[in-house]
Scaffold this active site. Structure first.
Site, mmCIF file in Angstrom:
data_model
loop_
_atom_site.group_PDB
_atom_site.id
_atom_site.type_symbol
_atom_site.label_atom_id
_atom_site.label_comp_id
_atom_site.label_asym_id
_atom_site.label_seq_id
_atom_site.Cartn_x
_atom_site.Cartn_y
_atom_site.Cartn_z
ATOM 1 N N LEU A 494 40.368 54.593 23.612
ATOM 2 C CA LEU A 494 39.773 53.675 22.636
ATOM 3 C C LEU A 494 38.693 52.820 23.276
ATOM 4 C CD1 LEU A 494 43.074 52.467 20.957
ATOM 5 C CD2 LEU A 494 41.350 53.966 19.946
ATOM 6 N N GLY A 495 38.830 52.580 24.555
ATOM 7 C CA GLY A 495 37.829 51.758 25.228
ATOM 8 C C GLY A 495 38.276 51.415 26.609
ATOM 9 N N GLY A 498 38.032 44.956 30.825
ATOM 10 C CA GLY A 498 37.955 44.437 32.173
ATOM 11 C C GLY A 498 39.156 44.795 33.017
ATOM 12 N N PHE A 499 40.260 45.080 32.405
ATOM 13 C CA PHE A 499 41.477 45.222 33.190
ATOM 14 C C PHE A 499 42.026 46.635 33.207
ATOM 15 C CE2 PHE A 499 41.082 40.977 31.445
ATOM 16 C CZ PHE A 499 41.067 40.229 32.600
ATOM 17 N N GLY A 500 41.362 47.531 32.513
ATOM 18 C CA GLY A 500 41.829 48.905 32.493
ATOM 19 C C GLY A 500 41.451 49.575 31.181
ATOM 20 N N SER A 501 41.735 50.862 31.089
ATOM 21 C CA SER A 501 41.366 51.616 29.897
ATOM 22 C C SER A 501 42.456 51.535 28.840
ATOM 23 C CB SER A 501 41.126 53.075 30.252
ATOM 24 O OG SER A 501 40.110 53.154 31.210
ATOM 25 N N ASP A 610 37.348 35.542 29.127
ATOM 26 C CA ASP A 610 36.421 36.638 28.825
ATOM 27 C C ASP A 610 36.243 36.801 27.311
ATOM 28 O OD1 ASP A 610 34.655 38.643 29.392
ATOM 29 O OD2 ASP A 610 36.167 40.146 29.899
#
Ligand SMILES: *[C@@H]1O[C@H](CO)[C@@H](O)[C@H](O)[C@H]1NC(C)=O
Ligand SMILES: *[C@@H]1O[C@H](CO)[C@@H](O)[C@H](O)[C@H]1NC(C)=O
Ligand SMILES: *[C@@H]1O[C@H](CO)[C@@H](O)[C@H](O)[C@H]1NC(C)=O
Ligand SMILES: *[C@@H]1O[C@H](CO)[C@@H](O)[C@H](O)[C@H]1NC(C)=O
Ligand SMILES: *[C@@H]1O[C@H](CO)[C@@H](O)[C@H](O)[C@H]1NC(C)=O
Ligand SMILES: *[C@@H]1O[C@H](CO)[C@@H](O)[C@H](O)[C@H]1NC(C)=O
Ligand SMILES: *[C@@H]1O[C@H](CO)[C@@H](O)[C@H](O)[C@H]1NC(C)=O
Ligand SMILES: *[C@@H]1O[C@H](CO)[C@@H](O)[C@H](O)[C@H]1NC(C)=O
Ligand SMILES: *[C@@H]1O[C@H](CO)[C@@H](O)[C@H](O)[C@H]1NC(C)=O
Ligand SMILES: *[C@@H]1O[C@H](CO)[C@@H](O)[C@H](O)[C@H]1NC(C)=O
Ligand SMILES: *[C@@H]1O[C@H](CO)[C@@H](O)[C@H](O)[C@H]1NC(C)=O
Ligand SMILES: *[C@@H]1O[C@H](CO)[C@@H](O)[C@H](O)[C@H]1NC(C)=O
Length: 812
Positions: A494-495, A498-501, A610
């Site tokens: 899905l995307g 900043g911290f992972g997929s 963020d």
């Protein structure tokens, strides 16, 4: 080995009654004292420390000064005394005062470095390490001036308060010179110096060839370094009189740790220590492009701006010094794998075509342009000339390189084909004419296979893990295997945040979920679980709900509710899913409520860090849900992840991210304000500022507000004017208030919420300076602003609040 030498040193110290040891923590060396082994001087406020250090893995020791409070693996060295003359045993070497000079004696007690003053034979000379990183010699412990200072002899670092000067009487220039390599602080090839005639700085290669200039100083900026404008941290000033010209700078905040270096990369860099992330943060560097550094890759090395490492040898060539090459010292360049056997039969040579520019050294005698009739004739000329290394044939004629090929860059628009002479056996075997291209394709295919292999390996490794389903608070603890099944082996991405997929998944009960695979979780198991269960207790209609997690070995995953309408950016900035004004306003209010909850209503206040459209998800009813909250805590102290993941998405970061001070909730307020402007315009603030013609939208909006112009001219034209002028005005004012430089001058999210709900009135806040802080594609953090310096000082000195008074408390 380290242990042994310390023990040895300790014994030496015990045995030697001649050495008077320094009291620990002292900042002064007096006449009968010395520094040896692990002894150090420490400045009064504990900022700087001076003593022996080792650069990297080399076995050499140097007397240097480093930041005591900066906890990097290797000390961050700001000054080196004996750059060219290292010692190998620090316990047998000593730094002491002899005849009014500070002198370094090597193992055999020979002086190998000295402050070099003509001796006054004064017995009272002392050396003092000051708080600003200046090591001074004073005549007498109570004297305040200095007879010598390290600030006059900088190495690669220019500290705040020091000068970089040109002496108009002696004609001497102070140079900032790069280290040779990470392990060798001796003078490298790159140096920065002041050019008083042009009121500018110049970087030269090997003290001669200039390859970068700052452009003229105009009193505020150097013409070619616009990012210095409205600099938030540094106060630069230029001084010129009949004796000298110099630059100096200070920091607005004396707690900030910041330095300016001539790096081994051939770039000057301004770095700031970020306390929260415990990292040096690159503020800006020049030249911007690594490949603009003269001769960075050496002879027959080719620079590729998008590559890592930047330098590669041409096909058929190897690094001259592989060990230097691996330390990113490319200056030695490359040599042919097979030496050319000049004078033998020409069968043994071939020509390797490369697409490149070789900008440097297009000068005789080693470069000539011949008027020949054809490419073939040009090639024959090179073939028959033993010293010819390469040729090219184009409109300019036949170019012949007899010397080394320097400054090859293969991603330049103006690249021409250059044919490099190599031994036939070193040519790529397939199609000789496409040698380089084939090489590149093969390289990337191999790389891809390796990466795929790695992914498969990781997946396979994770498969082995076993676990049981448990319930932690209201959270489900998932088994990795089940999440793998639910997400069809993490196939529907899905995307990537900043911290992972994030991957889409379907649980056995048909619930659709979003599974986030966390990267680089630094916490231990217990801490992770406790942090996750804290996040799990946070429920609010405007926050994405965490359903569960998985923690097996290194695999840490979070399972969230799935949001069918995706993220806000895909609506706000796209033409297909246009949001009407009413919806935009409701979304703005919803996000404000979510943030109020995070900031003020949770047990521990949570700073999101963020806030940007990518992190706002929309449910089926277009109700906004803030995603990724609490995660900056999960991945440890590494706040600068936020900075690095900002790559490309510009303009939401509050200026205090750079100053190293603690980040407060007001950083979220700033980001929220920047986002509000995008609600109004329907485009990214940054996109508009990049087009040189349009004004940076937040500034434009502030001006329209102040001038009392028609507010609806600001609104996204796709809405055809269908917006409430009152609401647009309100959002504009709130946004201007949120993006004040001074965090104290920004509202709390609860005030924002009340204003949007109509419970509070808002006045026009002071015109924001609208600094734009972003991380560019090279990981440089950069500030931009449109306002002149007079506007910025006005903003600085007028941080009054923008709220007037409570109007009513009618609704809830
Ligand atoms: C240093 O030592 C010499 C001889 O030991 C002594 O005369 C002198 O006073 C000492 N100087 C200081 C500053 O202690
Ligand atoms: C120093 O050596 C160690 C072990 O050989 C290696 O892991 C490390 O990367 C080296 N450091 C540098 C700066 O080369
Ligand atoms: C100390 O320096 C002197 C002079 O440079 C040199 O001759 C001597 O070999 C050095 N001693 C050691 C142990 O390196
Ligand atoms: C030191 O003294 C010598 C001669 O006494 C002189 O030639 C030299 O210029 C002096 N150096 C400095 C730095 O004053
Ligand atoms: C330096 O100042 C201290 C205290 O003010 C005093 O005790 C000492 O005698 C002074 N030393 C010299 C060399 O003047
Ligand atoms: C730098 O210049 C000096 C002469 O000034 C020369 O001897 C030396 O070879 C040059 N270094 C390189 C790497 O070209
Ligand atoms: C900047 O530095 C100059 C010269 O050092 C000083 O006069 C000026 O007050 C400083 N400005 C600020 C805002 O600190
Ligand atoms: C530098 O000195 C020369 C003469 O020594 C003088 O003509 C010139 O004006 C000086 N430069 C500045 C900037 O004062
Ligand atoms: C320049 O140097 C001379 C001699 O040292 C000194 O008298 C004068 O004050 C200096 N001028 C400035 C502007 O510092
Ligand atoms: C920093 O500035 C504050 C206020 O101006 C002052 O009290 C403090 O001593 C300064 N700290 C340092 C290390 O200079
Ligand atoms: C010309 O090339 C030769 C051989 O590479 C080299 O030794 C010489 O230094 C070069 N001359 C110049 C001016 O670059
Ligand atoms: C390409 O060449 C043109 C004309 O010589 C020049 O203006 C332009 O800056 C060059 N572009 C690059 C990327 O070097």
């Amino acid at each position: 080995m380290f242990f042994n030498s310390s023990v040895m040193g300790f014994l030496l110290l015990l045995c030697s009654s001649l050495i008077v040891s320094l009291s620990s923590g002292a900042d002064t060396i007096t006449a009968n004292e010395s520094i040896s082994g692990d002894q150090t001087l420490i400045s009064k406020d504990g900022k700087f420390e001076l003593g022996f250090f080792k650069a990297g893995n080399s076995s050499n020791y140097y007397i240097g000064m480093w930041y005591k409070k900066v906890n990097t693996i290797l000390p961050t060295v700001a000054w080196v005394a004996n750059r060219e003359t290292p010692v190998s045993n620090r316990f047998e070497s000593e730094l002491k005062i002899i005849d009014g000079n500070l002198v370094l004696l090597n193992e055999s007690k020979s002086p190998i470095w000295s402050t070099g003053l003509n001796s006054s034979s004064s017995n009272s000379v002392v050396a003092v390490l000051l708080d600003d990183g200046n090591l001074v010699l004073r005549d007498g412990p109570n004297s305040t001036g200095h007879i010598w200072q390290s600030f006059d002899f900088p190495g690669n670092t220019w500290l705040p308060g020091a000068k970089m000067s040109y002496n108009n009487i002696t004609g001497k220039k102070q140079l900032l010179t790069s280290w040779k390599s990470l392990e060798d602080p001796s003078e490298g090839l790159f140096s920065l110096e002041l050019d008083p005639k042009g009121k500018q700085y110049i970087i030269r290669w090997n003290r001669s060839t200039p390859y970068w200039t700052s452009g003229t100083w105009n009193g505020h900026i150097f013409s070619l370094v616009p990012e210095m404008r409205a600099n938030y941290i540094y106060n630069f000033s230029y001084v010129e009189n009949q004796n000298e010209s110099y630059f100096t700078y200070s920091l607005y905040d004396n707690e900030t740790i910041s330095r300016f270096i001539m790096d081994i990369s051939g770039q000057i860099k301004q770095l700031t220590w970020l306390e929260p992330s415990q990292q040096w943060n690159l503020f800006w560097s020049q030249p911007r492009e690594q490949c603009e550094v003269y001769d960075y890759c050496g002879a027959f090395g080719s620079c590729r701006q998008s590559g890592l490492p930047f330098c590669n040898c041409l096909t058929g060539f190897n690094p001259r010094s592989p060990s230097n090459w691996s330390l990113t010292d490319f200056s030695g360049g490359c040599v042919r794998k097979t030496e050319l056997q000049c004078g033998r039969t020409s069968e043994k040579y071939g020509f390797l075509p490369i697409s490149a520019t070789a900008t440097a050294d297009r000068k005789p005698p080693n470069f000539t342009v011949l008027a020949v009739g054809s490419s073939g004739e040009c090639q024959r000329t090179c073939l028959n000339n033993c010293s010819c290394n390469a040729y090219s044939y184009d409109n300019n004629g036949c170019s012949i390189w007899n010397g080394e090929l320097l400054n090859l860059s293969d991603d330049n628009d103006n690249a021409t084909t250059i044919y490099v002479k190599v031994a036939s056996k070193d040519l790529p075997s397939q199609k000789k004419n496409n040698g380089v291209i084939i090489g590149a394709v093969v390289g990337s295919v191999v790389g891809l296979v390796l990466i795929l292999g790695l992914i498969l390996f990781l997946i396979h490794r994770n498969k082995r893990s076993v676990g049981k389903t448990a319930v932690e608070g209201s959270l489900i603890s998932f088994v990795y295997r089940d999440l793998q099944t639910a997400t069809k082996n993490f196939s529907d991405k899905l995307g990537g945040g900043g911290f992972g997929s994030v991957f889409k998944g379907t649980l056995p009960d048909s619930t659709v979920v979003a599974v986030k695979k966390l990267e680089s979780v630094t916490q231990g198991e217990k801490q992770f679980r406790s942090e996750v269960s804290t996040i799990g207790t946070i429920h609010h209609v405007n926050l994405v709900r965490l359903r569960g997690f998985c923690s097996e070995g290194n695999s840490k995953l979070l399972v969230y509710d799935y949001m069918p309408n995706g993220s806000l950016d895909s609506h706000l900035f796209s033409n297909e899913k246009l949001l009407d004004w009413k919806t935009r306003y409701q979304i703005a209010l919803g996000i404000a409520r979510g943030l109020v909850y995070l900031h003020e209503k949770c047990r521990d206040c949570i700073i999101h860090c963020d806030i940007k459209p990518e992190n706002i998800l929309l449910d089926t009813d277009l109700c906004p849900k803030i995603a990724d909250f609490g995660l900056s805590k999960l991945v440890g102290r590494d706040f600068s992840r936020v900075l690095t993941t900002m790559r490309g998405t510009r303009g939401y970061l509050a200026p205090e991210w750079l100053s190293g001070v603690a980040i407060t909730m007001k950083a979220d307020v700033y980001s929220y304000g920047m986002m509000l402007f995008e609600f109004i315009s329907g485009t990214r603030n940054s996109e508009q500022s990049e087009d040189g013609k349009k004004r940076f939208f937040p500034m434009r909006a502030a001006n329209v507000l102040i001038d009392g112009d028609d507010i609806l001219t600001l609104v996204d034209p796709r809405l055809n004017g269908n917006a409430s002028a009152e609401e647009v005005t309100k959002l504009c004012k709130v946004a201007c208030w949120c993006i004040q430089d001074d965090e104290e001058a920004r509202p709390a999210m609860s005030q924002v919420e009340q204003i949007l709900e109509g419970l509070l009135d808002v006045n026009m806040p002071p015109k924001p300076r609208a600094l734009q802080l972003f991380v560019d594609d090279d990981d440089h953090v950069v500030f931009f602003t449109e306002s002149s310096s007079s506007q910025s000082s006005q903003a600085r000195s007028n941080p009054s609040s923008g709220v007037s008074q409570a109007k009513s408390t009618a609704s809830t």
